[in-house]
Scaffold this motif. Sequence first.
Motif, PDB file in Angstrom:
ATOM      1  N   MET A  29     -10.762   6.262   4.915  1.00 43.15           N
ATOM      2  CA  MET A  29     -11.576   5.735   3.819  1.00 43.15           C
ATOM      3  C   MET A  29     -12.291   6.916   3.198  1.00 43.15           C
ATOM      4  SD  MET A  29     -13.123   2.750   2.743  1.00 43.15           S
ATOM      5  CE  MET A  29     -12.964   3.358   1.106  1.00 43.15           C
ATOM      6  N   ARG A  85      -0.287   4.319  -1.931  1.00 48.20           N
ATOM      7  CA  ARG A  85      -1.689   4.682  -1.837  1.00 48.20           C
ATOM      8  C   ARG A  85      -1.841   5.942  -0.973  1.00 48.20           C
ATOM      9  NH1 ARG A  85      -5.483   0.578  -1.673  1.00 48.20           N
ATOM     10  NH2 ARG A  85      -4.560  -0.864  -3.116  1.00 48.20           N
ATOM     11  N   GLY A 100      -9.794  -4.260   4.552  1.00 45.05           N
ATOM     12  CA  GLY A 100      -9.642  -4.087   3.119  1.00 45.05           C
ATOM     13  C   GLY A 100     -10.397  -5.112   2.306  1.00 45.05           C
ATOM     14  N   HIS A 157     -15.760  -5.899  13.502  1.00 40.17           N
ATOM     15  CA  HIS A 157     -14.643  -6.835  13.608  1.00 40.17           C
ATOM     16  C   HIS A 157     -14.792  -7.688  14.853  1.00 40.17           C
ATOM     17  CE1 HIS A 157     -12.473  -5.426  10.255  1.00 40.17           C
ATOM     18  NE2 HIS A 157     -12.342  -4.199  10.712  1.00 40.17           N
ATOM     19  N   THR A 195     -16.718  -1.650   3.974  1.00 44.20           N
ATOM     20  CA  THR A 195     -17.118  -0.249   3.892  1.00 44.20           C
ATOM     21  C   THR A 195     -17.555   0.107   2.477  1.00 44.20           C
ATOM     22  OG1 THR A 195     -15.584   0.281   5.667  1.00 44.20           O
ATOM     23  CG2 THR A 195     -16.296   2.100   4.287  1.00 44.20           C
ATOM     24  N   THR A 196     -16.863  -0.457   1.512  1.00 43.88           N
ATOM     25  CA  THR A 196     -17.229  -0.201   0.114  1.00 43.88           C
ATOM     26  C   THR A 196     -18.675  -0.612  -0.139  1.00 43.88           C
ATOM     27  OG1 THR A 196     -14.925  -0.632  -0.449  1.00 43.88           O
ATOM     28  CG2 THR A 196     -16.504  -0.628  -2.259  1.00 43.88           C
ATOM     29  N   THR A 240      -8.352   0.218  -7.945  1.00 44.23           N
ATOM     30  CA  THR A 240      -8.142  -1.085  -8.581  1.00 44.23           C
ATOM     31  C   THR A 240      -8.899  -2.188  -7.865  1.00 44.23           C
ATOM     32  OG1 THR A 240      -6.208  -1.341  -7.187  1.00 44.23           O
ATOM     33  CG2 THR A 240      -5.842  -0.477  -9.391  1.00 44.23           C
ATOM     34  N   LEU A 290      -7.292   3.981   1.259  1.00 47.33           N
ATOM     35  CA  LEU A 290      -7.022   2.930   2.243  1.00 47.33           C
ATOM     36  C   LEU A 290      -8.295   2.603   3.007  1.00 47.33           C
ATOM     37  CD1 LEU A 290      -3.707   4.299   3.782  1.00 47.33           C
ATOM     38  CD2 LEU A 290      -3.944   2.431   2.147  1.00 47.33           C
ATOM     39  N   SER A 291      -8.411   1.358   3.424  1.00 49.63           N
ATOM     40  CA  SER A 291      -9.519   1.018   4.316  1.00 49.63           C
ATOM     41  C   SER A 291      -9.149   1.496   5.722  1.00 49.63           C
ATOM     42  CB  SER A 291      -9.789  -0.481   4.295  1.00 49.63           C
ATOM     43  OG  SER A 291      -8.928  -1.148   5.176  1.00 49.63           O
ATOM     44  N   GLU A 331     -18.656  -0.377  12.013  1.00 48.67           N
ATOM     45  CA  GLU A 331     -17.923  -0.485  13.267  1.00 48.67           C
ATOM     46  C   GLU A 331     -18.465   0.481  14.330  1.00 48.67           C
ATOM     47  OE1 GLU A 331     -13.661  -0.681  12.773  1.00 48.67           O
ATOM     48  OE2 GLU A 331     -13.888  -1.055  10.631  1.00 48.67           O
ATOM     49  N   LEU A 391       0.816  -1.218   0.000  1.00 46.27           N
ATOM     50  CA  LEU A 391       0.000   0.000   0.000  1.00 46.27           C
ATOM     51  C   LEU A 391       0.847   1.264   0.000  1.00 46.27           C
ATOM     52  CD1 LEU A 391      -2.664  -1.065   2.641  1.00 46.27           C
ATOM     53  CD2 LEU A 391      -2.772  -1.292   0.166  1.00 46.27           C
ATOM     54  N   ARG A 427     -13.375   0.662  -6.612  1.00 43.26           N
ATOM     55  CA  ARG A 427     -12.742   1.802  -5.962  1.00 43.26           C
ATOM     56  C   ARG A 427     -11.276   1.650  -6.308  1.00 43.26           C
ATOM     57  NH1 ARG A 427     -15.101   2.910  -0.573  1.00 43.26           N
ATOM     58  NH2 ARG A 427     -15.502   4.984  -1.388  1.00 43.26           N
ATOM     59  N   PRO A 481     -11.668  -9.481   6.705  1.00 45.40           N
ATOM     60  CA  PRO A 481     -10.393  -8.841   7.023  1.00 45.40           C
ATOM     61  C   PRO A 481     -10.361  -7.376   6.585  1.00 45.40           C
ATOM     62  CG  PRO A 481     -10.067 -10.715   5.527  1.00 45.40           C
ATOM     63  CD  PRO A 481     -11.524 -10.615   5.804  1.00 45.40           C
TER      64      PRO A 481
HETATM   65  N1  LIG Z   1      -8.305   4.393  -4.822  1.00 42.24           N
HETATM   66  C1  LIG Z   1      -8.081   3.094  -4.537  1.00 42.24           C
HETATM   67  N2  LIG Z   1      -7.246   2.352  -5.291  1.00 42.24           N
HETATM   68  C2  LIG Z   1      -7.038   1.054  -5.011  1.00 42.24           C
HETATM   69  N3  LIG Z   1      -7.617   0.401  -3.987  1.00 42.24           N
HETATM   70  C3  LIG Z   1      -8.446   1.093  -3.200  1.00 42.24           C
HETATM   71  C4  LIG Z   1      -8.721   2.471  -3.435  1.00 42.24           C
HETATM   72  N4  LIG Z   1      -9.589   2.887  -2.503  1.00 42.24           N
HETATM   73  C5  LIG Z   1      -9.832   1.816  -1.709  1.00 42.24           C
HETATM   74  N5  LIG Z   1      -9.128   0.746  -2.121  1.00 42.24           N
HETATM   75  C6  LIG Z   1      -9.099  -0.600  -1.534  1.00 42.24           C
HETATM   76  O1  LIG Z   1     -10.395  -1.061  -1.424  1.00 42.24           O
HETATM   77  C7  LIG Z   1     -10.409  -2.068  -0.436  1.00 42.24           C
HETATM   78  C8  LIG Z   1     -11.733  -2.030   0.281  1.00 42.24           C
HETATM   79  O2  LIG Z   1     -11.772  -1.050   1.247  1.00 42.24           O
HETATM   80  P1  LIG Z   1     -12.887  -1.029   2.366  1.00 42.24           P
HETATM   81  O3  LIG Z   1     -12.756   0.251   3.062  1.00 42.24           O
HETATM   82  O4  LIG Z   1     -14.184  -1.361   1.766  1.00 42.24           O
HETATM   83  O5  LIG Z   1     -12.405  -2.196   3.311  1.00 42.24           O
HETATM   84  P2  LIG Z   1     -13.042  -2.654   4.659  1.00 42.24           P
HETATM   85  O6  LIG Z   1     -13.485  -4.044   4.451  1.00 42.24           O
HETATM   86  O7  LIG Z   1     -14.029  -1.676   5.131  1.00 42.24           O
HETATM   87  O8  LIG Z   1     -11.757  -2.659   5.586  1.00 42.24           O
HETATM   88  P3  LIG Z   1     -11.567  -2.196   7.097  1.00 42.24           P
HETATM   89  O9  LIG Z   1     -11.971  -3.336   7.926  1.00 42.24           O
HETATM   90  O10 LIG Z   1     -10.109  -1.963   7.206  1.00 42.24           O
HETATM   91  O11 LIG Z   1     -12.388  -0.983   7.305  1.00 42.24           O
HETATM   92  C9  LIG Z   1      -9.197  -1.860   0.427  1.00 42.24           C
HETATM   93  O12 LIG Z   1      -8.315  -2.941   0.218  1.00 42.24           O
HETATM   94  C10 LIG Z   1      -8.595  -0.606  -0.106  1.00 42.24           C
HETATM   95  O13 LIG Z   1      -7.193  -0.672  -0.080  1.00 42.24           O
END
Ligand SMILES: Nc1ncnc2c1ncn2[C@@H]1O[C@H](COP(=O)(O)OP(=O)(O)OP(=O)(O)O)[C@@H](O)[C@H]1O
Lengths: 359, 359, 235, 271, 271
Positions: E1, A137, B43, B200, B47-48, B21, A142-143, B167, A134, B19, B41
Motif C-alpha cells: 500500500m 496494478r 481493498g 481483520h 487503510t485509505t 480509480t 494494491l491494498s 492491523e 488487478l 486513490r 474486506p
Molecule cells: N492507484 C490506484 N488505482 C486504483 N485503485 C487503487 C490505487 N491505489 C489503491 N487502490 C485501491 O484502493 C482500494 C483501497 O485500498 P486500501 O488499502 O484502503 O484497502 P484496505 O481496506 O486497507 O484493504 P486491506 O484489508 O487489504 O489492507 C483497494 O481496492 C486498492 O486496490
Amino acid sequence: MAGTSGGREGLDAHVVATRGTFGVDVTVRAAPGEVLAVLGPNGSGKTTVLHALAGLLPLEEGHVHVGGRTWAGPQHALDPASRRTGLLLADHLLFPHLTAAGNVGFGPRARGMPGTAVAERVTTELAALGIADLADRRPGGLSHGQAQRVALARALATDPHLLLLDEPLAALDPATRTDVRATLAHRLAAYDGVTVLVTHDPLDALTLADRLVFLESGRVVQEGTPSEVVDRPRSRYVAQVVGLNLYAGNATAVDTVLTALGPVVTPGFAHVGATWVAFAPSAVSLFPERPEGSPRNTWPLTVAAVELLGRLARVRLVDGAGHPVVAEVTAASVTALRLHPGTTVWAAVKASEVTAYPA
Amino acid sequence: MAGTSGGREGLDAHVVATRGTFGVDVTVRAAPGEVLAVLGPNGSGKTTVLHALAGLLPLEEGHVHVGGRTWAGPQHALDPASRRTGLLLADHLLFPHLTAAGNVGFGPRARGMPGTAVAERVTTELAALGIADLADRRPGGLSHGQAQRVALARALATDPHLLLLDEPLAALDPATRTDVRATLAHRLAAYDGVTVLVTHDPLDALTLADRLVFLESGRVVQEGTPSEVVDRPRSRYVAQVVGLNLYAGNATAVDTVLTALGPVVTPGFAHVGATWVAFAPSAVSLFPERPEGSPRNTWPLTVAAVELLGRLARVRLVDGAGHPVVAEVTAASVTALRLHPGTTVWAAVKASEVTAYPA
Amino acid sequence: SSAGGTGGGTSAAGGSTVTVLAAASLSEAFSDLAGRFESEHPGVRVRVSFGSSSKLAQQVAQGAPADLVALAGTTVLAQLPEEAQDPARRTIVARNVLEVATPPDDAAGVSGLADLARPDVAVVLCVETAPCGSAADEVLGRAGVTPNVVSREVDVRSTLAKIALGEADAAIVYHSDVVTAKGRVRGVPIPAALNTTLDYPLVRLTDDVHPAAFAALVSSPAGEAVLVDAGFLAP
Amino acid sequence: MSIDSRPASAGVASPLRSRTSLIVPAAVGVALVVVPLTALLLRADWAALPQHLAAPTVWPAVRLSLVTTTTTVLISLLVGTPLAWLLARATGRAATWLRAVLTVPLVLPPVVGGVALLLAYGRNGVVGAPLDEILGVTIPFTPVAVVLAEVFVAMPFYVVAVEGAMRQVDRRYDALAATLGASPWHTFARVAVPLATPGIAAGAALAWARALGEFGATITFAGNFVGTTQTAPLAVYTALEQDPEAAIALSVVMLTVSVVVLGALRGRWVR
Amino acid sequence: MSIDSRPASAGVASPLRSRTSLIVPAAVGVALVVVPLTALLLRADWAALPQHLAAPTVWPAVRLSLVTTTTTVLISLLVGTPLAWLLARATGRAATWLRAVLTVPLVLPPVVGGVALLLAYGRNGVVGAPLDEILGVTIPFTPVAVVLAEVFVAMPFYVVAVEGAMRQVDRRYDALAATLGASPWHTFARVAVPLATPGIAAGAALAWARALGEFGATITFAGNFVGTTQTAPLAVYTALEQDPEAAIALSVVMLTVSVVVLGALRGRWVR
Ligand SMILES: Nc1ncnc2c1ncn2[C@@H]1O[C@H](COP(=O)(O)OP(=O)(O)OP(=O)(O)O)[C@@H](O)[C@H]1O
Ligand SMILES: Nc1ncnc2c1ncn2[C@@H]1O[C@H](COP(=O)(O)OP(=O)(O)OP(=O)(O)O)[C@@H](O)[C@H]1O
Ligand SMILES: [Mg+2]
Ligand SMILES: [Mg+2]
C-alpha cells in the motif's frame, strides 16, 4: 500444478543455521505431496528455516534433500536460483516497478517460459485468487491483502519443487481468507511437491496441513498430525495455540495426576510417572461457591481478565500461585457471576473432560 | 498516556478521498477515549481512511476535527507533522537504519523531548510489549512479529491525539497476540484520545473496540457496538465475520420469513416487510435423512467443503440454487455422516435458534 | 622517407591531405594560409590542429600522423623524435617579440616596463616553464625591474583573459597576442635593447610534395605578409 | 526480517553463462579505464621520481590541493545535500529546469567556467565589483578563488549524484516520519541522509575527485601562484610544458594519494 | 500500500522555520552555480551571436560533440552498468580497490589523461603499437580517439554514481528474484536496473555532461582537427585564442543545448 514437479522423494532437511546470535537446529521431513505447517512463537525461527531451505541463508551444518536431489550438503550448496522453490515472504516484497501480472510472471519468465504461456499462466493464477482485475496494478496501487494474494500467486506460478509459504493468509479478510484457504487446499492437494507453510493461525494449520511442526527458540518442540497435536499438546505454547489448558504432572494413582494446580482426577490411564493433563476451556464451569455434585476437580481461582466474544466470553483465571486456567463461558454467566478482574470464583472440571497422557 | 492528550471532543471526520480509480466516502465519529474498529474486506478502503486521517492523503471533500481542532477542512489542512497522530502501518515500515529503540524514540525526539526522557519512554514502551531485549536490534535482525511490536511501540510513543492502528496484531503468534491485546486494551482504556483500529480479526474488534464500523467499497455498510453488530449483522460480509448464517427475506406471517433458502420459521417478531434472518453455524444440525421432531426448519443441502478444526468441523453446504449454509458439527459426525464434498444431507435449525430483525 | 611521422599525406588514396600541427598563437594565420593553399591546389585538403607547443611535440613523439609541425620557440624541439630534430628539416617562419599588455582603459597608467615595479600594479606573467614566461623573466632581469606578480599563468590565453577582464593591470605577452586580442588589450612596446625574440620553426616530418608546397607557401612573401598581419615579425 | 546477503553457495555456481554476460562487459569497462593508467605507470620514469618530488613546488601544491578540495567537499555536503533533497522531492517544471541548470557547469568547458567566475567575482564582476568597492575584498588570485572554482565545477556532480540517490529513498519513509511529528529538517537529517548514505558517499567521492583534478577554471579564475593558487594539477601542467617525465611522475603520485584516500575512506564509510 | 506523495496541506505550512533551514543552504548552493552563469549571460555579446554561429567550424564541432558524447553515454550504459552492479554487490578488498582505481580518471588532470591515452593507444603505445602493426589501425587523431578519451574521462562518473544507486537497491529484491529462478543477468536486467533508474539517469546525465565538456584529454590524445576531432569545447578553446566574445557566445549556445537536452530528457525519463 499436478505432475509438474518431481518431488518423488519429498523433503528431508536438517537445518543448522545462525542469524546474528540466534541459531536454529531443526529437522524437517515430508513425503511428496505433503503439507507441513510450521508454528511457533514470534522469533522462534520459522522464517529462518524457510530462508535456509530456499538457499538465502547458508547452512552451517546439515543438509537439504528435495525430490531425491541434494540442494545443500556438507560440500556443496545450490544457489537460490538453481533450487526450484516457490517462496512467499511474510512482508510480501512485490517488485515495486512491476505490475501484479509482471510480478506473477517474473518466475516463469526467469525460467524461460515463452511470453504467451507466461501471460496465460499469470491470468490463471490471478483468477484463482480472485484478483484478475488487478493484473495491471503496480504494488503501490494494491491494498495489503491484495498485495499478499499477488505474492501468493507469484510463489505458486513458479511450479516449484518445494513451496515455502510464510504467513500466506495473514493479511486477508476473514471471508477472502476462507476462500483463499479453500483454493489453496485444492491446489496443494493436487500438488506433488512438498509445501512448508508457516502460520500463526491454527485454523490454517489444521485445515491445510498433513503434519504440524512446532518450533520454540530454534528447536522443534512437538510434531505430528493435526489430531495428535490437538489431542495431546506437549508444551504450554502448543496447548495455548490449540486452545487447551495444559499442565505437567506426575501420575500418582490410576486416575489422579499431581500437577501445579493440585491433584487432577482423570478418567484413568495405564502408566505412571511424568504425565500431561489437558482440558478444554469450554469444559471449565465457574461457580460463585464451591460446587457440590459430579465434577471431581474444583479449584478456587481469581479472575485475571475477561474477553467478551459476542455470545461467548473467555475468562482468564489464576490460582494462588499464579498458574493460569482459561475458561469459556456464556456472556450471560459473566453478568450473572459478576466476573471481572479480581473476582474469586470456583472452577470445576469433570473428570471425564480431562485427558491425560505420558510426557 | 492518561491525561497527555487533549481529545476532549473526540473525532469527527468525513473523509472523501480517492486513490487512483478508487474512492472512499466515509464518516467516522468517536467520543474521547473511544476505540473505533474498522473492518471490511480487502481493498474496501480501511487503510485509505487511516491515511486520510493522518494527512498522508489529501481530502477531496469533508473534514477532520480532532479534539476540537480542525486538522482538515474545506480551506485548510494541517500537514502530517502538525497533526498529532500515532500511525502504525500494516507493513510496519520501520526505519531500516535505526535500532528498535531508535525507531520508537523517533517520534518523541522529533517532537523535541530531551534525550534522557526519550530513553526512558522507549524502555517503558518496549517493555510493555515484551521486547525490551530487542532495543538495540536493527529491523533487519527482527522477526516479523517482533518488528510489528516495535512499530506498535513507535506509534504509542508519540502521545498522539489520534491513534491510528492498521492491523497491529496481524503478525503476532496467538500467545503473544493475547498478551499484546490485553496490554493494548489496558493502554487504550487509560487513553483519552480516539483510537481507530483497522483489523481483520473479529476477536480484536470485539475485545478492544467500543464501536465497530464496517466498510465495503469505500462506504460504511454497518456500524454499532460490538453486541449490536454481533447480534444483528446487516450484510453478508458482516455476518461471515461474526460467524453467522444470514439471509435477507420478507416477513410473511408472525413467525415466518420468506428467504432465498425457503420459508424460515423464527421465534416470532413484531413487524412486516424486509427482514434479516440469522442463525449460528453451531445451531445447524446435519442428518442423513429428513429429521422428524422439533426443528421446524429443514433443508436438503449438498456439502461443498469440510474443514476439520481439531474436535470440531466446519461444513460448508449449498442448496440447489447455490445459497450457502455453514454448519459447525463435531469431527465425529463428519465421519459418521461420511461428509465430503458432494454428499447430500439434511440440515435442521430449531426455530428458537433463529434471530429475525427488520432490514 | 619520413621523420617521426608518416602523415596522412599524398600516400593516402583518393585526394591528398596535408596534416599540420600548429602552435595556438598561429591559429589565425595558419587557418588563412590553409584556405589559400586549398584554393591554389584543388583536391588537396589541409587539416590543421592547434594546441600548445609542448602538447604538439608530445603528439608528434607519440606518432601523430602529421606532415608539418609549427612550434612557438625552439626549446620544445628537444621533445621531438630524433629524426625530426635534424636542422635541415626546419625553417624559421616567423618571429615574435614581447610587449607589455594592459587593459584598454589602462586604469593603472602603465607606460613602460618600469611601471611594472609599482606596488599598485598587479602583474601577471606566463609561468616560468612556458616560453613567454622565461622570456619575460629574462627581459625583466635585463631591465632590472621586480614586478608585483600576482599569478604565473600557464598559457597566454589565461594571461590575456586576466588583462582583458581587468583582473590584472599589466602582463608581458607576445606582440602577436596583443594583435590577436583585437583591441581588448592595449600594447605597450618594450625597447628592442631589452626585448628578446621568439623563433617559430616549421618542421617537415614527411617528404611528400604537398606538405613541402605548403611549407613553401608559409615561407613565401605572401605567407610572410599573412604572418605579419597577424602580428609576427618576418624571420 | 532481512534476507541474509551471504550467498548460500559453497561451491557450484550454476548460472555461469549468465554471470559471464555481466562480467564480460564489466571487464571491458575496467579495461577502458585501467589500460591507459597502466600505460602511464609503465612509462613513468621511476628512477627520477624522488628527484621530481623533491622540487620545491610539489609540497605546497599538494597541500593546497588537499585543503581546497576538502573545503569543496565540505561545502558540497553542507549546501548540496539539502539542495539535492529538495530537488529529489520537488515536482513541477521549475524543479526540472533548475536541475538542468545545475548540470551546466559539468558541460561548460572549464576555461569558460573560469571566465564566468571572473565575470562574476572578478574586480569588475557583477558581484566582485561591489565587494571590492565596499569591503575592499578581492577574490581572484587567492585560495578562496580556488575553492570557488572547485565548488562551481565539482558541486554539481555531487548534487546530481545525491539527488539520484535521494530519489531512490522510499517516499513512504518521509511520510511516516512526518506523521511521527518530524519537521522537514528532522526528516532530512534523520531519515533521508542516513538512507541515502551510499549515494552521498559516491557523490562526495565524485566531487572530491573532480575538484582534485580541476584545472581549467582554476587557472583562469584563480591564477597560478606557487603556494597561493597553484594546485597539484596546475603544478603538473606547468611541469608538462617543460618536462613531461616530471609531470607524469607528479601525476602518478597524485593518483596514488587519491586512490589511497578514496579506497580507505570509502571502504570504511560505505558498507 | 503506497502512501500518497501529494502533500495534504492546502495552505498552511507550519514547520516553516524548519523548512527554512533546508532552503537557505540549498539557495546558497544554487547561487554558487547560478551567479557565474548569470554573469556569463549578462556579458555575452548577444548582437554578434548570429554571426559567431555562422562560422563554418561551429556546426561540425557541435555535430561531432553530439555524436561522440552520445556514443560515450551508450558505452557507459552498456559497459558501466554491469560494472556498477557487480561493484555494488561485491564485498572484499579487491572490490574496494577496484572502486578506487576507477575513480582515478576523475582525479587525473585531463591533459595527463590524454598523455596516458597516447601512451596506451598511440602508435608507439602499449596497445596501439601491436594494433598498428597487426591490423594497421591507428587510433589517435580520429573520432574513435575522441570517444576513447570521453569514455576514459566520463565513464568513471557514471560508474561511481550508478554504483551508489545500486547499493541502495534493497538486497532482498535480488534474493527474492534468485528464488524465483532468475539468473544474475535476469536479476540485473529486470530488477536492479529498473529499481536503480533514478541513479542511472543521474549517472548518465553526469557522464554525458562531463563528456560534452571534455577538453584536455581530447586535445592531447585526439588533436584538434575541424570535422574530425574538433569537438565543441575545442572549438571554444580555439576561438578563445582569437575572439573571446565568439567563444563565450559558442559556450552559451552549448549550454543552452545541454540544458534543453537534459531538461527534456530527464523530465521524461525520471519521475
Ligand atoms: N492507484 C490506484 N488505482 C486504483 N485503485 C487503487 C490505487 N491505489 C489503491 N487502490 C485501491 O484502493 C482500494 C483501497 O485500498 P486500501 O488499502 O484502503 O484497502 P484496505 O481496506 O486497507 O484493504 P486491506 O484489508 O487489504 O489492507 C483497494 O481496492 C486498492 O486496490
Ligand atoms: N542479526 C540478528 N542478531 C540476533 N538475532 C537475530 C538477528 N536476526 C534475526 N534474529 C533473531 O532470529 C530469530 C528468528 O527469527 P525468525 O524471523 O526466523 O522468527 P519467526 O519464527 O519467523 O518469527 P515471526 O513469527 O515473528 O515471523 C528472532 O528471534 C530474531 O530476533
Ligand atoms: Mg517469520
Ligand atoms: Mg489495509
